[in-house]
Design an enzyme around this catalytic site. Sequence first.
Site, PDB file in Angstrom:
ATOM      1  N   GLY A   1       7.353   5.457   7.604  1.00 54.06           N
ATOM      2  CA  GLY A   1       6.377   6.527   7.839  1.00 54.06           C
ATOM      3  C   GLY A   1       6.642   7.195   9.165  1.00 54.06           C
ATOM      4  O   GLY A   1       7.760   7.140   9.684  1.00 54.06           O
TER       5      GLY A   1
ATOM      6  N   GLU B   1      10.927   1.918   9.577  1.00 52.52           N
ATOM      7  CA  GLU B   1      11.783   3.078   9.302  1.00 52.52           C
ATOM      8  C   GLU B   1      10.962   4.310   9.606  1.00 52.52           C
ATOM      9  O   GLU B   1      10.027   4.634   8.863  1.00 52.52           O
ATOM     10  CB  GLU B   1      12.215   3.095   7.833  1.00 52.52           C
ATOM     11  CG  GLU B   1      12.975   1.865   7.386  1.00 52.52           C
ATOM     12  CD  GLU B   1      14.286   1.683   8.110  1.00 52.52           C
ATOM     13  OE1 GLU B   1      14.849   2.673   8.612  1.00 52.52           O
ATOM     14  OE2 GLU B   1      14.737   0.527   8.215  1.00 52.52           O
TER      15      GLU B   1
ATOM     16  N   CYS C   1      13.426  11.918   5.431  1.00 53.80           N
ATOM     17  CA  CYS C   1      13.713  11.560   6.832  1.00 53.80           C
ATOM     18  C   CYS C   1      15.185  11.760   7.153  1.00 53.80           C
ATOM     19  O   CYS C   1      15.561  11.813   8.322  1.00 53.80           O
ATOM     20  CB  CYS C   1      13.267  10.136   7.115  1.00 53.80           C
ATOM     21  SG  CYS C   1      13.854   8.958   5.905  1.00 53.80           S
TER      22      CYS C   1
ATOM     23  N   LYS D   1       0.846  -1.198   0.000  1.00 52.55           N
ATOM     24  CA  LYS D   1       0.000   0.000   0.000  1.00 52.55           C
ATOM     25  C   LYS D   1       0.883   1.250   0.000  1.00 52.55           C
ATOM     26  O   LYS D   1       1.637   1.481   0.933  1.00 52.55           O
ATOM     27  CB  LYS D   1      -0.909   0.036   1.233  1.00 52.55           C
ATOM     28  CG  LYS D   1      -2.015   1.102   1.070  1.00 52.55           C
ATOM     29  CD  LYS D   1      -2.738   1.392   2.362  1.00 52.55           C
ATOM     30  CE  LYS D   1      -2.060   2.455   3.170  1.00 52.55           C
ATOM     31  NZ  LYS D   1      -1.992   3.784   2.509  1.00 52.55           N
TER      32      LYS D   1
HETATM   33  O1  TXE Z   1       2.573   9.471   7.776  1.00 61.08           O
HETATM   34  P1  TXE Z   1       1.951   8.072   8.129  1.00 61.08           P
HETATM   35  P2  TXE Z   1       1.852  10.887   7.719  1.00 61.08           P
HETATM   36  C1  TXE Z   1       6.628  11.753   9.473  1.00 61.08           C
HETATM   37  C2  TXE Z   1       6.547  13.242   9.318  1.00 61.08           C
HETATM   38  C3  TXE Z   1       5.127  13.487   9.070  1.00 61.08           C
HETATM   39  C4  TXE Z   1       4.504  12.468   9.983  1.00 61.08           C
HETATM   40  C5  TXE Z   1       3.119  12.061   9.639  1.00 61.08           C
HETATM   41  O2  TXE Z   1       6.927  13.864  10.513  1.00 61.08           O
HETATM   42  O3  TXE Z   1       4.737  14.780   9.400  1.00 61.08           O
HETATM   43  O4  TXE Z   1       5.341  11.354   9.868  1.00 61.08           O
HETATM   44  O5  TXE Z   1       3.006  11.794   8.259  1.00 61.08           O
HETATM   45  C6  TXE Z   1       0.075   4.348   6.368  1.00 61.08           C
HETATM   46  N1  TXE Z   1      -1.837   0.929   9.671  1.00 61.08           N
HETATM   47  N2  TXE Z   1       6.986  11.043   8.260  1.00 61.08           N
HETATM   48  O6  TXE Z   1       0.731  10.973   8.691  1.00 61.08           O
HETATM   49  O7  TXE Z   1       0.546   8.218   8.577  1.00 61.08           O
HETATM   50  C7  TXE Z   1      -0.305   5.522   5.502  1.00 61.08           C
HETATM   51  O8  TXE Z   1      -1.486   5.276   4.787  1.00 61.08           O
HETATM   52  C8  TXE Z   1      -1.133   0.744   8.556  1.00 61.08           C
HETATM   53  C9  TXE Z   1       8.300  10.523   8.211  1.00 61.08           C
HETATM   54  O9  TXE Z   1       1.544  11.174   6.344  1.00 61.08           O
HETATM   55  O10 TXE Z   1       2.914   7.396   9.007  1.00 61.08           O
HETATM   56  C10 TXE Z   1       0.919   5.632   4.627  1.00 61.08           C
HETATM   57  O11 TXE Z   1       0.875   4.678   3.584  1.00 61.08           O
HETATM   58  N3  TXE Z   1      -0.689   1.756   7.790  1.00 61.08           N
HETATM   59  C11 TXE Z   1       8.489   9.568   7.132  1.00 61.08           C
HETATM   60  C12 TXE Z   1       2.055   5.274   5.606  1.00 61.08           C
HETATM   61  O12 TXE Z   1       1.424   4.582   6.660  1.00 61.08           O
HETATM   62  C13 TXE Z   1      -0.961   3.003   8.168  1.00 61.08           C
HETATM   63  C14 TXE Z   1       7.757   9.756   5.875  1.00 61.08           C
HETATM   64  C15 TXE Z   1       2.805   6.474   6.173  1.00 61.08           C
HETATM   65  O13 TXE Z   1       1.892   7.394   6.694  1.00 61.08           O
HETATM   66  C16 TXE Z   1      -1.683   3.267   9.346  1.00 61.08           C
HETATM   67  C17 TXE Z   1       6.430  10.283   6.062  1.00 61.08           C
HETATM   68  C18 TXE Z   1      -2.140   2.166  10.107  1.00 61.08           C
HETATM   69  N4  TXE Z   1      -2.833   2.305  11.230  1.00 61.08           N
HETATM   70  C19 TXE Z   1       6.117  10.920   7.221  1.00 61.08           C
HETATM   71  N5  TXE Z   1      -1.803   4.608   9.477  1.00 61.08           N
HETATM   72  C20 TXE Z   1       9.846   9.004   6.921  1.00 61.08           C
HETATM   73  N6  TXE Z   1      10.339   8.249   7.894  1.00 61.08           N
HETATM   74  O14 TXE Z   1      10.449   9.174   5.885  1.00 61.08           O
HETATM   75  C21 TXE Z   1      -1.177   5.168   8.421  1.00 61.08           C
HETATM   76  N7  TXE Z   1      -0.677   4.199   7.616  1.00 61.08           N
END
Ligand code: TXE
Length: 480
Positions: free
Chosen positions: A226, A248, A282, A173
């Site tokens: 994420g 990560e 990140c 996904k």
């Molecule tokens: O990321 P999410 P968001 C950080 C950055 C950002 C914050 C939130 O600080 O402001 O995270 O970003 C999926 N079960 N990073 O909210 O939600 C979601 O659909 C399974 C750092 O946009 O973590 C997406 O595909 N999956 C980072 C993925 O998780 C779930 C990069 C990431 O989204 C889920 C991005 C659940 N319960 C944001 N909830 C990096 N490390 O590079 C969400 N997702």
Amino acid sequence: MKILNYINGEYVEPLSDNWLENYNPSTGEVYAKIANSNAEDVENAYKAAKEAFPEWSNSTLEKRSRILIKIADLIEEQLVDLAQAEAKDNGKPLSLALSVDIPRASANFRFFANAITQFSSEAHESTGLNTMNFTLRQPLGVVGCISPWNLPLYLFTWKIAPAIAAGNTVVAKPSEVTPLTAFLLGEICTKAGLPKGVLNIVHGTGPTAGQAIVEHKHIKAISFTGGTKTGEHIARSAAPMFKKLSLELGGKNPNLIFADCDYNKMLETTVRSSFANQGQICLCGSRIFVEKSIFEKFKTDFVEKVKQLKVGNPFDADTNVGALVSKSHLEKVASYIEIAKKEGGKILYGGNKVTVKGFENGYYLEPTVIEVFDDKCRVNQEEIFGPVVTIMPFKTEEEVLNMANSVKYGLSATIWTTNINRTMRISKEIEAGIVWVNTWLNRDLRTPFGGVKDSGVGREGGFDALRFFTEAKNVCIKYE
Ligand code: TXE
């Protein structure tokens, strides 16, 4: 335009006929509908993956390698189309998508196509006991890959390529914020001859489609990139099911700049490590610590360089800083600038939203440099994940090391110095999974990639990724 799921080698609509809106961040307009999948769609994806597993896991390495190389070639052939799609969906400068995101997506497949042919396991002969042990490294079965929006195709393929190279089949996904290039990957895989069901791509929100993957009883492993909060939530759901987990997560990476560094190279790279991809990587160095003797000079020169960065529409060739990924993310990042002001930080440059002519509803923000006076302040401790950096002076190596290690994250760190003794001392003491010395974002795909503390668990890249996507089984043979 409709962004459909890719299940069992075919594009299909979500069973519920539910759709999300897909925004173009550079214009603020909705330009596509995204399949808003639920647990039933995930179940269908799982079934296709399960059915494909026996044949795929028993296929020759040569066959898997050949198909992965074909996928890499097709991505390369479609470089311009894919880069345009990425820039439109994410808001990043087209130049960056052309030079980094898409080439790296292709490189991910090419790398693991080769790596799998070199992956081997261990044998332990118990001399004198007439016993021979060897380790089988078997694919896990159906695995889940969940990726974020900042480097969409780059990070999506970084998980999928090793998973399928190792013989697993996948339910993946991408982020619902940037699903377009993942959608296009389906067609590429079909063209490359990837057997049906080996890769299944389900679109939708994290709490529904993502959670259904995480909670699926028979999905054996989750590779996730994420936010830290989401990672924590995923770990809580998956751990009681004893799934393998690779997480990560976020970062708040320090730059340690010493007076003896190659100043010009440092200055140029620090601008890039601060604001590349609008600071939404990140690995960006968002906390800049500068040795006191060069602090004032650095401040002046850095701000001068940052002023020259052009904020603009992603498709202009001279744009350095594009749009932030979404309206809500823009508001989150902007709110930290207000927090900085309240905390007594001094905005040395930027801090304002930008209206780009012809793109007035896009999500643009000036690259922002904040001088902070207490390293424990929120803007210096929390992940902002946008074009915002803090700067602070330091006097001693010990002091800067303490400040660098004072956050809950530990992904990467960059050290600027020509003193090899100091390089070694700091590299050993700093709490990070990746340390760059006199460079930044310099990646050899064989190296272990990942973080410590709240930046995650596990390592991706090279054989680490292939080990993650396989189960080690020891076979012990006693002979006479
Ligand atoms: O990321 P999410 P968001 C950080 C950055 C950002 C914050 C939130 O600080 O402001 O995270 O970003 C999926 N079960 N990073 O909210 O939600 C979601 O659909 C399974 C750092 O946009 O973590 C997406 O595909 N999956 C980072 C993925 O998780 C779930 C990069 C990431 O989204 C889920 C991005 C659940 N319960 C944001 N909830 C990096 N490390 O590079 C969400 N997702």
